[in-house]
Design a protein around this motif. Structure first.
Motif, PDB file in Angstrom:
ATOM      1  N   GLY A 142     -24.593  19.921 -38.494  1.00 16.21           N
ATOM      2  CA  GLY A 142     -25.493  19.596 -37.401  1.00 16.21           C
ATOM      3  C   GLY A 142     -25.368  18.160 -36.920  1.00 16.21           C
ATOM      4  N   THR A 143     -24.477  17.405 -37.543  1.00 19.34           N
ATOM      5  CA  THR A 143     -24.261  16.012 -37.147  1.00 19.34           C
ATOM      6  C   THR A 143     -23.275  15.950 -35.988  1.00 19.34           C
ATOM      7  OG1 THR A 143     -24.666  15.180 -39.383  1.00 19.34           O
ATOM      8  CG2 THR A 143     -23.308  13.794 -37.954  1.00 19.34           C
ATOM      9  N   VAL A 144     -23.499  15.017 -35.077  1.00 19.91           N
ATOM     10  CA  VAL A 144     -22.461  14.679 -34.105  1.00 19.91           C
ATOM     11  C   VAL A 144     -22.280  13.166 -34.128  1.00 19.91           C
ATOM     12  CG1 VAL A 144     -24.174  14.827 -32.238  1.00 19.91           C
ATOM     13  CG2 VAL A 144     -21.778  14.729 -31.662  1.00 19.91           C
ATOM     14  N   GLU A 145     -21.021  12.756 -34.219  1.00 27.73           N
ATOM     15  CA  GLU A 145     -20.711  11.334 -34.104  1.00 27.73           C
ATOM     16  C   GLU A 145     -20.212  11.092 -32.685  1.00 27.73           C
ATOM     17  OE1 GLU A 145     -17.835   9.749 -36.902  1.00 27.73           O
ATOM     18  OE2 GLU A 145     -18.175   7.688 -36.239  1.00 27.73           O
ATOM     19  N   VAL A 146     -20.809  10.119 -32.030  1.00 24.74           N
ATOM     20  CA  VAL A 146     -20.400   9.738 -30.683  1.00 24.74           C
ATOM     21  C   VAL A 146     -19.587   8.465 -30.835  1.00 24.74           C
ATOM     22  CG1 VAL A 146     -21.211   9.023 -28.405  1.00 24.74           C
ATOM     23  CG2 VAL A 146     -22.491  10.740 -29.709  1.00 24.74           C
ATOM     24  N   ARG A 147     -18.318   8.552 -30.500  1.00 25.28           N
ATOM     25  CA  ARG A 147     -17.424   7.421 -30.776  1.00 25.28           C
ATOM     26  C   ARG A 147     -16.696   7.009 -29.515  1.00 25.28           C
ATOM     27  NH1 ARG A 147     -12.679   8.560 -34.989  1.00 25.28           N
ATOM     28  NH2 ARG A 147     -11.945   9.787 -33.224  1.00 25.28           N
ATOM     29  N   LEU A 148     -16.630   5.732 -29.290  1.00 24.40           N
ATOM     30  CA  LEU A 148     -15.822   5.199 -28.210  1.00 24.40           C
ATOM     31  C   LEU A 148     -14.729   4.335 -28.808  1.00 24.40           C
ATOM     32  CD1 LEU A 148     -16.147   4.778 -24.882  1.00 24.40           C
ATOM     33  CD2 LEU A 148     -15.981   2.470 -25.778  1.00 24.40           C
ATOM     34  N   SER A 149     -13.482   4.618 -28.456  1.00 21.25           N
ATOM     35  CA  SER A 149     -12.388   3.751 -28.872  1.00 21.25           C
ATOM     36  C   SER A 149     -11.757   3.180 -27.607  1.00 21.25           C
ATOM     37  CB  SER A 149     -11.320   4.495 -29.654  1.00 21.25           C
ATOM     38  OG  SER A 149     -11.844   5.526 -30.431  1.00 21.25           O
ATOM     39  N   ALA A 150     -11.175   2.028 -27.751  1.00 18.44           N
ATOM     40  CA  ALA A 150     -10.576   1.384 -26.588  1.00 18.44           C
ATOM     41  C   ALA A 150      -9.120   1.063 -26.879  1.00 18.44           C
ATOM     42  CB  ALA A 150     -11.333   0.110 -26.241  1.00 18.44           C
ATOM     43  N   SER A 151      -8.324   1.138 -25.837  1.00 21.25           N
ATOM     44  CA  SER A 151      -6.949   0.664 -25.935  1.00 21.25           C
ATOM     45  C   SER A 151      -6.575   0.078 -24.579  1.00 21.25           C
ATOM     46  CB  SER A 151      -6.006   1.793 -26.368  1.00 21.25           C
ATOM     47  OG  SER A 151      -4.746   1.254 -26.711  1.00 21.25           O
ATOM     48  N   GLY A 152      -5.278  -0.006 -24.319  1.00 24.31           N
ATOM     49  CA  GLY A 152      -4.838  -0.586 -23.055  1.00 24.31           C
ATOM     50  C   GLY A 152      -4.625  -2.080 -23.162  1.00 24.31           C
ATOM     51  N   TYR A 153      -4.582  -2.710 -21.997  1.00 24.81           N
ATOM     52  CA  TYR A 153      -4.223  -4.131 -21.923  1.00 24.81           C
ATOM     53  C   TYR A 153      -5.437  -5.045 -21.934  1.00 24.81           C
ATOM     54  CZ  TYR A 153       0.619  -2.993 -20.740  1.00 24.81           C
ATOM     55  OH  TYR A 153       1.913  -2.545 -20.784  1.00 24.81           O
TER      56      TYR A 153
END
Ligand SMILES: [Ca+2]
Ligand SMILES: [Ca+2]
Ligand SMILES: [Ca+2]
Ligand SMILES: [Ca+2]
Ligand SMILES: [Cu+2]
Ligand SMILES: [Cu+2]
Lengths: 698, 698
Positions: free
Chosen positions: B448-459
């Protein structure tokens, strides 16, 4: 897996082989040494016997000299670390010894090992356990006469038979400074998952000394009522003044499946769950190499030796990446769990699980469940007073796709658009200490980063739920609660960043208000922005550290004399991961000075062979006068361009909840830190990877 | 994948189809409405034209009535959200409209949409961009006369030709309150990865109004020297008073591969990297279901609808687990990136990337790299002033084995020993906004868990490295630096925990010193331990929140009137994950009131249809008087047992380092939070799983 190419033909950090252990055992047991030893499997605590035999790690200088030039240098001399219980001494004590060099020869000698401790010898009251039933003789004097009452009160009797319906578990510490050995016993139903079945019945017992006849009951607590003797308790029970607990229908011994891992009936079937889940397959063969004999692993530029010991299990040594040593030693040190509650057990428990031995608590992992199907397992051998035992699946190694690229960009210009897969090598070992399961993970990444992650599962140390426990946990059943506690686990991280001469850099960001000449009309000349300050922490006394508020900055080890191509000192950062916490409680007598590392997020000290570890097997029972007093490492020494070691914590504040039953979930009970290059390279070296794509306009 | 069974035959949150969009476009463009519209692809900013057409989300009440009883209830009426640039008005402005109901009928009407904003109308100076070259006419007046100087000073000329060797990028905000549109342009080499090639040459330009002839250069800065006109600059250049920058050999246009994703030559080959890495295969077929037409996905008891819009791309709706709605809406709101530096560009940049459109910035993902081979892709359609565009691989969905069990125990008693695999469903969308790549992940778990994750890449948004930049970043090349900045990304989390009537629970732990009657002799009666306090935060004004120090406690939404079987209010906790930070800088004029959510870790307000989002496309350019002023949501309303919404942040303090080049690594540039059951269930429901093992003694 394919064979590996370790840098040296010997693993200087290897465990003893069983033949080596036997030879040392025989040598130490020889009458010439006059130690009056009894065979461990036959010994009683009033005998002298060998409690432990294992490899002692060599001086770093010797190990490095060898590892850096194995062709011209001999491996460091090998020594064994021996622990003897001197139970037959007039004042019994425990003593640590070094025996070596080994293999046994005429040069082999034995000496006390004291330079790594802050007291000598080890008090017998802090000694390691032998059988878990050491206190059985006492309990079998106390309990049978209470059988009528305990059966009536909570349906439990102890007569020393296999069908005893309750079992006792003793909380620690057993002592403050070693002058006594006393502990609280909590009685629990003898059913699967007993930790979730406390009956609210406690005893404080004195087991000081080696004569069980002298051991005694000091106190008995039932439903918050304190009695000094069993007679007092029985009298109250018989004359009706005893306040009884209400009935506990949910604790009916015939319906205790809720504290097992069996699926509850009825349960809802999840859609498509009859199918196997996704499985990781390396269709070209696994891409890591293993030298099983040497316990060496390499993958994608990484290479490392494994060590393994009774106290803390798996340790990693001489970790190199792209040809350079980055970490000399990476090893867990201690695992603290400090409880709170309104009963004699929870309010006095402060475990340090090294006592029980994370290494000896390693059991075979469950392939396909504890580690993916492709994992390769390595064995580990530990010794206890009864002999040596080898677990064939003590360590697992597998390559893992975390399911996202490590870098990517959707660009337009030539060479901008592409992605690199973020493969990882995971090295895992799982230790089960009674109710609790610790998953030790080392997650190596292709950019030179390693995430050190600890996840926990297993059973709660449950308490008896009643309204007076409000604030100390949460009901997880009608009359069972999960008790509030903190976990803090300490790691030794002997980073050697571009050599051993390192400095401790504190990077901090704060807001500044400045004016800029090119700004004026619309916005004014004033700018509010952030700015980085960099400070070298020069003195150990200033190196007991917490993460800055809002994580504005952090700590790294750098070599000020080794610059990357852009003139920046090469470094490795210690970066907070999941649940970056330290211990909540400071000043508790039961954890007074034996786990002071837990007060911080991390600490950095000058590395010494005489400070090999932040704790010891015996620290648990010596909060007032520990064998290893971590604060004593911090004695004002200078930290500038010298060999540094970081002591880094992970942990969780465990506020139990219904979803901790039957077992705690690893997804939330996880904590980690990263060791990651910080201007160590001139650019991100993950760009080396062949498992990458670069798209060009057609 | 197998077909799914959505709870309703219509997705109330669906995007408009292209035919719907065309019909609305035609209806709005009809002469009867007298809007004097020009076709978007032919319009200039001084024309009236439609900037946006997309679905408007229905009132929650209507949507829930339908979703809870789709057989007896009609779907909510559908409305479109239209943005018109009224460029030909005497005082040009932007206006938001609602058009509906749709499909077009006689009932269809158009009205201004103003109730979701804190000002009206939208200032034209804050309008959305059309072509990125909107300012080309101005730059082509300014630059060619400077060609001799710029070529000599840094090898760059602009003549409006494809072989122009430098390109300008404008920093934001363009305005404070909408009364002007002015910005700093940083000039960069026109090579791949131009963001890493600034030339230390800046211009402040005024582009207020709709007549490019009126636009003008206000200031010119070269190497920290400020000029008010090009003549001043050229005079200094010619008379030798201009302080020149040193030569930049590393910026030789013929050797700029370092700012591409090409492998550097030479580079080290990693051992076995010629082999494919491990690949995830569901040998029984994928275990999630997808309704592609309805944009609905289900997996292991989870089910949800997808929405997609220009501003923030993917959003999730009506998320149910095991038959109960847990989250009504889960959607990113805004992405802030605020920079610091000692040049006109970095010190004035505070991006809010919603302006650029996370949805319109979605480009097709790279299968096998952005998502594993088994992933299923869903399309998304967005509209801009030129028309509609569909990305076929805008969203990916795959099941993932994180490589560790979700629970396990190595026990002895019957039913104690086993493990459950911790499978996850990952839903991902990637948006590239210029230099930067955002990976939006939603990681669903079987408990029932949800992890909300933002990862970044690019310049990186690079700056010109020189010693006066010390403290504002790090050199990543001889004369290029990565500039210090913070990212904070806000999510709307409309949790509905056991219904919509929820309360905000703050759980806090602290140390207490108490005495216990059963303790005395050895240790004294005093116990120092922790204790939990629980407080309901009753008022919005107290609900602008930071995580407590040392994460001692946290925040959850609970239904006080819905108890689990053990009498505890059912709840969902918002639990910090990776990098739980908020914005460092408070009070900067360039972010004065347009991103106040970024000051906190999270905030909780009473949910309203008139407060659908914490930001707007236009907030970027209106720091002094934003369209949506987040603080205005917090107006003293009561939070007890009412419909609540949490606004939760992730982010990273980005202190750039050499390893950010060429692209930032997702492993460290990641931030997350968990939504996880907190006494929501009576026990851990992951025990349902069939992908589990239970070992018995033989
Ligand atoms: Ca020292
Ligand atoms: Ca070191
Ligand atoms: Ca309000
Ligand atoms: Ca809600
Ligand atoms: Cu715990
Ligand atoms: Cu960044």
């Amino acid at each position: 897996p394919l064979p590996a190419k370790p840098p040296s033909p010997t693993n200087p950090f290897a465990s003893l082989t069983i033949p080596e252990t036997v030879a040392i055992h025989d040598w130490v047991s020889s009458p010439a040494l006059n130690l009056n030893l009894t065979a461990g499997d036959k010994a009683f605590i009033s005998d002298n016997y060998i409690y432990r035999i294992e490899a002692y790690r060599p001086p770093k200088k010797d190990a490095i000299a060898y590892l850096d030039n194995p062709e011209q240098t001999s491996p460091p001399e090998k020594y064994a670390h021996i622990v003897i219980h001197h139970g037959s001494a007039s004042e019994p004590y425990v003593q640590d010894y070094l025996v070596g060099p080994i293999p046994i020869s005429e040069k082999t000698a034995m000496r006390k090992l004291t330079e790594v401790y802050h007291r000598d010898p080890i008090p017998y009251s802090a000694r390691g356990f032998t059988t878990m039933n050491e206190i059985a003789p006492l309990l079998l004097r106390i309990m049978p006469p209470l059988a009528e009452a305990t059966e009536d009160l909570f349906g439990g009797v102890v007569r020393g038979l296999p069908n005893d319906t309750i079992v006792g578990g003793m909380a620690a510490p057993f002592s403050f400074d070693g002058s006594f050995r006393r502990g609280w016993i909590s009685w629990r139903r003898n059913v699967p998952g007993p930790w979730l079945h406390p009956v609210n019945f406690f005893m404080y017992v004195d087991t000081t000394g080696t004569d069980p006849e002298q051991w005694k009951l000091l106190k008995l607590v039932y439903n918050h009522q304190v009695f000094n003797t069993t007679d007092e308790f029985l009298a109250a029970y018989r004359n009706g003044t005893l306040k009884r607990l209400p009935d506990r229908p949910d604790q009916d011994p015939s319906s205790v499946d809720w504290s097992t891992r069996k699926r509850p009936q009825p349960h809802s079937l999840r859609d498509l769950d009859h199918l196997p889940g996704p499985r990781s397959v390396s269709f070209g063969g696994v891409r890591f190499r293993v030298d099983r004999a040497l316990q060496y692993v390499s993958w994608m530029g990484w290479g490392m030796y494994f060590g393994f010991d009774r106290d803390m299990g798996l340790s990693l040594w001489d970790l190199r990446f792209k040809g350079e040593r980055i970490i000399y030693e990476l090893a867990p040190q201690e695992a603290m769990a400090q409880y709170a509650g309104n009963d004699p057990m929870q309010s006095t428990t402060a475990w340090l699980d090294r006592y029980f031995g994370m290494g000896s608590a390693v059991r075979d992992m469950m392939p396909g469940y504890d580690c993916p199907h492709e994992a390769v397992y390595l064995p580990a051998t530990t010794y206890n007073y009864e002999g040596s035992i080898t677990r064939e699946r003590a360590i697992c190694i597998f390559e893992h796709d975390p399911g996202r690229p490590i870098t990517r960009h959707t660009g337009y210009a030539a060479g901008e658009m592409g992605a690199t897969l973020g493969y990882q090598l995971i090295v895992r070992s799982v230790s089960t200490v009674g109710n609790y399961d610790y998953l030790f993970d080392y997650i190596f990444q292709i950019d030179g980063t390693v995430e050190v992650r600890l996840s926990a599962s297993g059973y709660l140390q449950g308490g008896y739920w009643e309204p007076s426990q409000e604030g100390y946990g949460t009901a997880i059943r009608d009359s069972t609660m999960g008790s509030l506690h903190d976990h803090v686990i300490n790691y030794k991280v002997d980073l050697d960043v571009a050599g051993t001469e390192n400095s401790l850099l504190f990077t901090h960001t704060a807001t500044e208000k400045i004016t800029q000449p090119w700004l004026d009309d619309d916005w004014g000349q004033e700018v509010i922005q952030q700015k980085i300050s960099k400070t070298y922490i020069e003195n150990e006394d200033d190196a007991l550290l917490k993460y800055p508020a809002n994580f504005q900055g952090g700590y790294s080890l750098v070599n000020r004399e080794s610059l990357n191509r852009w003139g920046v000192p090469r470094g490795y950062a210690i970066h907070a991961g999941y649940s970056p916490i330290h211990n909540t409680v400071v000043g508790s007598k039961r954890l007074l000075n034996n786990a002071n590392w837990a007060r911080y997020n991390l600490a950095v000290s000058k590395r010494k062979d005489t400070e090999p570890t932040s704790s010891s097997q015996w620290n648990l029972h010596l909060p007032g006068a520990p064998m290893v007093d971590f604060h004593k490492f911090f004695d004002g020494e200078n930290l500038t361009q010298t060999d540094l070691v970081a002591w880094v914590n992970v942990g969780t504040h465990h506020l139990p909840q219904a979803e901790d039953s039957p077992n705690t979930r690893t997804n939330l009970a996880a904590s980690s830190f990263f060791l990651t290059p910080l201007n160590y390279f001139d650019y991100d070296v993950s760009i080396d990877s062949r498992n990458a794509i670069l798209l060009a306009a057609p």
